[in-house]
Each structure stands twice: as structure tokens, then as C-alpha cells.
Design a protein around this motif. Sequence first.
Motif, PDB file in Angstrom:
ATOM      1  N   SER A  43       0.833  -1.217   0.000  1.00 15.37           N
ATOM      2  CA  SER A  43       0.000   0.000   0.000  1.00 15.37           C
ATOM      3  C   SER A  43       0.856   1.250   0.000  1.00 15.37           C
ATOM      4  O   SER A  43       0.521   2.244  -0.666  1.00 15.37           O
ATOM      5  CB  SER A  43      -0.923   0.003   1.210  1.00 15.37           C
ATOM      6  OG  SER A  43      -1.769  -1.112   1.182  1.00 15.37           O
ATOM      7  N   ASP A 154      -5.617  -2.207  -4.971  1.00 16.47           N
ATOM      8  CA  ASP A 154      -4.889  -2.627  -3.768  1.00 16.47           C
ATOM      9  C   ASP A 154      -5.724  -3.643  -2.986  1.00 16.47           C
ATOM     10  O   ASP A 154      -6.692  -3.276  -2.325  1.00 16.47           O
ATOM     11  CB  ASP A 154      -4.593  -1.393  -2.899  1.00 16.47           C
ATOM     12  CG  ASP A 154      -3.599  -1.698  -1.786  1.00 16.47           C
ATOM     13  OD1 ASP A 154      -3.156  -2.865  -1.681  1.00 16.47           O
ATOM     14  OD2 ASP A 154      -3.280  -0.777  -1.009  1.00 16.47           O
ATOM     15  N   GLU A 155      -5.345  -4.893  -3.082  1.00 14.19           N
ATOM     16  CA  GLU A 155      -6.076  -5.986  -2.423  1.00 14.19           C
ATOM     17  C   GLU A 155      -7.588  -5.815  -2.559  1.00 14.19           C
ATOM     18  O   GLU A 155      -8.300  -5.705  -1.573  1.00 14.19           O
ATOM     19  CB  GLU A 155      -5.682  -6.069  -0.942  1.00 14.19           C
ATOM     20  CG  GLU A 155      -4.172  -6.166  -0.786  1.00 14.19           C
ATOM     21  CD  GLU A 155      -3.752  -6.856   0.491  1.00 14.19           C
ATOM     22  OE1 GLU A 155      -4.593  -7.545   1.101  1.00 14.19           O
ATOM     23  OE2 GLU A 155      -2.577  -6.732   0.856  1.00 14.19           O
TER      24      GLU A 155
HETATM   25 MG   LIG Z   1      -2.026  -2.858   2.276  1.00 13.68          MG
END
Ligand SMILES: [Mg+2]
Lengths: 298, 540
Positions: A43, A154-155
Motif C-alpha cells: 500500500s 490494492d487488495e
Molecule cells: Mg495494504
Amino acid sequence: MTAIEVDGLVKTFGDTVALDRLDLTVHTGEVHGFLGPNGAGKSTTIRVLLGLLRKDSGRATLLGGDPWRDAVALHRRLAYVPGDVNLWPNLTGGEAIDLLGTLRGGLAEHRRRELVDLFDLDPGKRMRTYSKGNRQKVALISAFASDVELYVLDEPTSGLDPLMEAVFQDCVRDLRDAGRTVLLSSHILAEVEKLCDRVSIIRSGRTVESGSLTDLRHLTRTSISVETAAPPDGLAGLAGVHDVAVDGHRARLEVETERLPDVHRHLAGLGVRSLTSTPPTLEELFLRHYGDQPAGAR
Amino acid sequence: MSMTATGVLARLAVRRDRVRLTVWLLALAALVGSTASAIEGLYATPAAVAENAAIRASSVVARAFTGPATGGNVGALAVAEALVFTCVLAALMNVLTVVRHTRQNEELGRAELTGSTAVGRHAGLAAALLVAAVADVLLAGVCAVALLANGLPVAGSIAAGAAIGASGLAFAGITAVAAQVAEGARAAIGLASAALGLAYLLRAVGDATGETGPDGMTVTAAWPSWLSPIGWAQRFEPYGDQRWWPLALFGLFTAATLGLAGWLSAHRDVGTGMMPVRRGRTRATRSLRTPFGLAWRLQRGTLLGWLVGVAVFGLAFGGIGDQVDDLFGSEQSAELMRQLGGGGSLVDAYFAAMMGLMGVVVAGYTLQALLRLRGDETGGPAEIVLATAVSRTRWLVAHVLVALAGTVLVLFALGLGTGLAYGVVAGDLTAAVGDLLVTTVAQLAPTLVLAGFVVAVFGLVPRAAVALAWAAFAVCLVVGQFGALLELPEPLIDVSPFSHLPDLPAQALTAGPVAAMAGLSVLLLALGAVGYRRRNLTLH
Ligand SMILES: [Mg+2]
Ligand SMILES: Nc1ncnc2c1ncn2[C@@H]1O[C@H](COP(=O)(O)OP(=O)(O)O)[C@@H](O)[C@H]1O
């Protein structure tokens, strides 16, 4: 052409070194897996690339521009889905989709309608009442309905159920077919295996491997279960063979993927009656990088 | 069966709430106690007490706002001043507590977890009510003690405590029903608060239209008061006739609401209410699709609340403007008013003090609106918005503009409400509205400085921004407004920008300080903007 070029990126938060000379190259038109365990720095890297965080040192180029200086111009050409989607509790999902899309520079109307159906979202409910998965759907729909060059995810599937995960995967494949670039961060290996052309694996803020999935197979082992005519002797002596278990004419063993040809030749000499082999998964790849060397792991 | 494990859940609730409820109880007791001691200090002689009680009875506005006194003694004045307000706060304590342990638990999925263990279906509701009831009994006790500590009679103090506790419990019952009906926790709070507002209004009408007794100090409330639990609480008449039968009324009412809530609870599913979920728009309107439109949309609900609040406040305080000489005529209170509001006539000093204080209070709205920026940054939508084609400057400017425009509106509503009401009672509408509008809108200048400070700390030291902003607000309120009263040194008082505004309407507005404040605020805003553009987002 490269969409993302990161070179020796360093980012610290006080005493915490989040990124420690990280490298990342994403080619235009590929789906790039960005793998690492929790806290590895995925991140943080993405936020530096989006100009939300300032880098300490190193080089970062996004779509040919400087992520910090050219932020607004670059943001018109990309769509971002954060790991934790926290939007406005009073707005409905439909309003949030439109709002984000418009702020990005516009939505493809037919695509928006299609995606709301595909993801089975009720756009009339207030964000406050949505589950984590539904909030993620809002961000994904608004991103996928934006016609941009680069998608930074992001995920994005951590709250989705398996059915919706499949929808998500279809959407990413559509993007790849349309020649778009996708950066997909994940610690879910199966997902990356299914979707990505190339992967970068990071750990503690540093890139430990990067390349195509085939390139990375040298790090992994294939599991083989075999039944032979002659007793399966001499397997344990072969280079690159591990964990051999023999039971009569049956044997189970782990082979370093590079050494497979030698092992096949040896087995052929014994007369193979049946053979199953399980291809390496990124799970094992992770195990070798993180599980096998606990020193330094968080 | 359906109540199994109520005890366990209640203990859990008490554990989660021990600090919250303790603060509530102590704050309410302090409010009651300090009111009694202030009244005692202000009206030293029996004649002054009787006079004040008579003024309260003769002013419709005072009757509607706080209710009349129940006799010509200090205790009765204290009750007149504090009872209705304390009952409202006690009701709020119950509303929040009951919703917290019922629907909020369900929304956060806690109830589902505990519900799957050996917990009866009504246990959650029963536990919430049990906790509320215990808190109400304790509240009655601490309020009675706070009054006793001021040397007031025993029976009256106990009656006053009982009135507060009982009205609190009545609202626990009302909230229990609201929690079954509403679509979610917030809606339940809204519904119960609406019932509270209605209860306040009914008794305000009842008190305002009631009949003044032959002594000229007491008032027999009209029938609308009988429809309101707060009206019932007033019927205890502590330190007056002192009656205990309202307890029976409260008992019956609470039992009825609990019965209804229990019945409703048996007929609904966990996580849903009886009322259908209100669906919103499925598409964003064109006006919502800009940072400015979004900031406005997010802000308008709060703004509306403030507008109504200050307008009502202005009407009430403007409406008693012509009685200022009677209300504050005594040597002591006139002196107090002059210290707070500067020289000039007593009426001017009164408005200067009130509007000066309200100017700082309204700055609270400005802060609240500006600090949304910070809330959106930590675990909010700023991350995703600032990854779109919206620049940080544009995002900041949208929020600041909406906050400042809202502030202007609130100050305007305050001046207009006060001016209209005072103009009507004083007989000169244009002059009153004009003077008071200038008085309130001039507060914008120091508010801008405070706003500039908030934006500057947000841009430069984001993690400390919320604490620093409210600390600055507290300094403006305490040091700036009450500094003269507390006999603080001049340089300290001057820290507050609000101290640099002349005491309007008593004194004339001068350009110098206003221009200086405007300049300073522009500087601070620019500093904040530059800091925000250059820094990391702090997303945690
Ligand atoms: Mg993360
Ligand atoms: N704002 C911050 N302040 C302090 N430490 C942070 C902050 N953001 C991230 N970190 C730390 O940096 C490291 C990398 O975090 P992150 O990038 O969120 O990892 P990932 O996304 O791979 O799970 C972690 O050790 C995390 O605790």
C-alpha cells in the motif's frame, strides 16, 4: 513502454522503514501482480505512486510522469481502488460511483449499468448500510466503468465472496484484452496466478523476485506421485529431489522444478504405470521466501 | 427463556459504558449543583428572589424556554432554571444508551454473535433497559445530593432528583419502542430525539399559555404539558407544593412503553426495523458531482440544525430584550452584564454579551465543518478522492468555502432572529434588525482568524490538528469571553481574536481591527494550504 518504473524507492515513517530501496517495473498492457505479506509495503508503494505520500529517495515514474508533481494530470489517466474503501456514509452506493467516476473524468454509462448488474449491487442503499464487500464493489464498479489507461487495485477482493471474485477476474481479463495496464496488489496467491502476466514479490519493503510466473518457477518445487513397474529405487540420490517417501511400487517426492527433466528420465527407466504431478503454486513460492527463512520475518 | 443471559449482557454493557455513564452522571449533577449555587449568589435577599420569580412568571418567553418557578424561594428558582434542561439531557443520555446497546450492537454485528450463543431474544433489549434504569436511579441520587450540598431542603431535593431520573426512564421506554420501529441505529436516535423535541415543545406551549397564580410567581400549566413527560417532571413541583403522584404516572407510562417494545421485539428480525428501509437516489445529481457540491451535501444537514438552533435562540433572547432592565436591574447583575458586554446602556451590554458569546459558539460550527477535512483523511474518502483528478488545493478550498459560507448564514440567522424578536417587543424593527445583524455578522472577522488557525494546523501538523483546533476554541470561549469576569490579565485575554472586536452594538465598528483580522486569516489560510499541498497524507 513501461507504465510504472520504480527504482530504489525509500519511504520511512519515523523509525519504521516501510520501503527499503524497492524496485518495480510494470509494462504497458500487462496485468502485474504485486505480492507480499501484510506490512510488506504494497500500500505504501501504491500511495507514493499516486502522489498521496512523498518519497524519501529513489525514483518513481508513473505513465511517464512524476507521481508527486504531475499528480492531477496523471490521475485523469488512472483509476484506484484502495484496500479499505471508506466512503461517505450518507451517500448511496450509486451516488458514490457517479461521484468518483466524474471526479476522475467521466464514466462509460453502458459499462456502469452492466457492472452494477454483474456485481449485483443495490445502488439505492446508503453506504452506511453496506458490508465491506459491498463498499469494495462500489469502488470497483466506479473504477472499471472509467475508461483509463491504468488500473491500480490494492487488495481489491478481500471482502468479496467467491462468486463476486469470479466476476472481478472476468473484469480484469477484459481490461487486459482491451490492452489496459493493471497493477494488482494481493496476498492471495491463487488470484495472482489466475490473472497476472508478471509478478513482483516484495518483503519488508524490498523486492525479492520479479518476472513472469514461468521465470519464477525455478524457485519452486513440483510434487510428484508415481507408481512404477520396477521398485522406485535411487530417487533420493538424484540432484534436486527432496522428501522422498516410498511405499512398495509407489513413491511421492518433491522436485525442484528445474530438475524435472532428469527425474522424468530416471522414472521412465523404471516403467511408469501412473503419474500425477502438482504444479508449483505461489503459495510454495511464498513459503520458500518467508516460511523457510523466519529470521527477519515480522 | 426469552430473557436468558440478560444479566451477562447488562454486565457487559456496564463495563463498556462505565466511563461514559459516569461522565454523564457527574456532568448533570454538576449542572444542577452549579445552577443552584449561581442562583443563590445572584439573588441574595428574599425580595430579589420573589422579584425574579415574578419576572419569570410574567415573561412568556422565559416560561416557554425554561418553565416558571414553583414558588418564591431559591430552590424553586434553581428548579425553574435547571429542571427542564436537565430533563432533556437526562433523556438524551437514555436515548443514546438504549440505542447503543440494542440497534447499534445489531448493526456492528455484535448482537448476531451473542445471539448465536445461549442468549434470549429479548435479552439485549432487557439488558439495555436495565443499564438505563440503574443509571437513572443513580442520576436521581446524584442530582438530589448536588442540590442538598447547596443547603436546599431535603424533601424538595429528593423530589427534584426523582423528577430528573423519572423523565430519563420514560425516554428509555420511548427509545426502546423507537429501536424496534426504526430502520437502523441512527434512525432510532432520530426518532427518539424527535419525541424528545415534541415533549419539550408541548410543555413549552403548556407553560407559555398557562394561568398565573394569585401570588404572581407560580403558573398553572395548560393541558399540552400533560402530554409531555417533561411536563410531568415539572409537576413534582420540588420546593413548591411538592407532589409525588407523578411517580405513578411515570410508572404507568414506562410499563406501557416497555410492554409495547417487548411485543414489537418479538415481531421483528435482528438487524431490521418495522419501518421499511428508505432507499436513496441510485444516481448522483449533477450538482453533487464536484468537490464543492459534495462538501455542501455533506454539510447541509448540520448547517440546517445550526440555523434552526441559533434562530430559536435569537428569537428567545431578542424577545426578552425589553425586559433586560427588570431582569438584570439589580446592582450585582447589572455590574456582571457590563463586565461581559462593555459599557453603554444595559440593553446594549446585554446584546453585546450574548452575541459576543454566541459568536464564539457559532465558531464551533465553523470548526466542526473544517475538521471534516481531517476526518475524511483518517480512514475516510480523502484517499480515493485525492487519487482522482481533484487536486489537494481544490479539495481544501471546497471544504473551506462551504464552512465559511455556512458560518455567514448561521451568523446572519442569529442576528435576524434576535433583531426580529427584539424589534417586535421594542417597537422599532428596522433599527433592531440592522443593529443586531451588524453585531452578529461582524463576528465573522475573528471567526476567520480561528478558521485560519485550524486550516494552518491541518496543513502543518495534521495529527495534532483536531486537539489544537478545539484547544484554541476553548481558549476563545473561556479566556476571551469570561476573561474579564475571571480577572485574567489583559495580554492573555487578547490572545482570543474575539477580544479585538469592539463591544457591538454598544460601541461602533471600526475598520482597523477587522482589516487586521482579515489579513491575518488570509495569511493563515495560505500557510495551511501550502502545508497541505506539500505534506504526506496521514491516513491512519
Ligand atoms: Mg495494504
Ligand atoms: N502512516 C504510517 N505511519 C507509520 N507506519 C506506517 C504508515 N503506513 C504504513 N506504515 C508501516 O509501513 C509498513 C508497510 O505498510 P503497508 O504499505 O501498509 O503494507 P502492505 O500494504 O503490504 O500490507 C508497515 O510496517 C506499516 O506498519
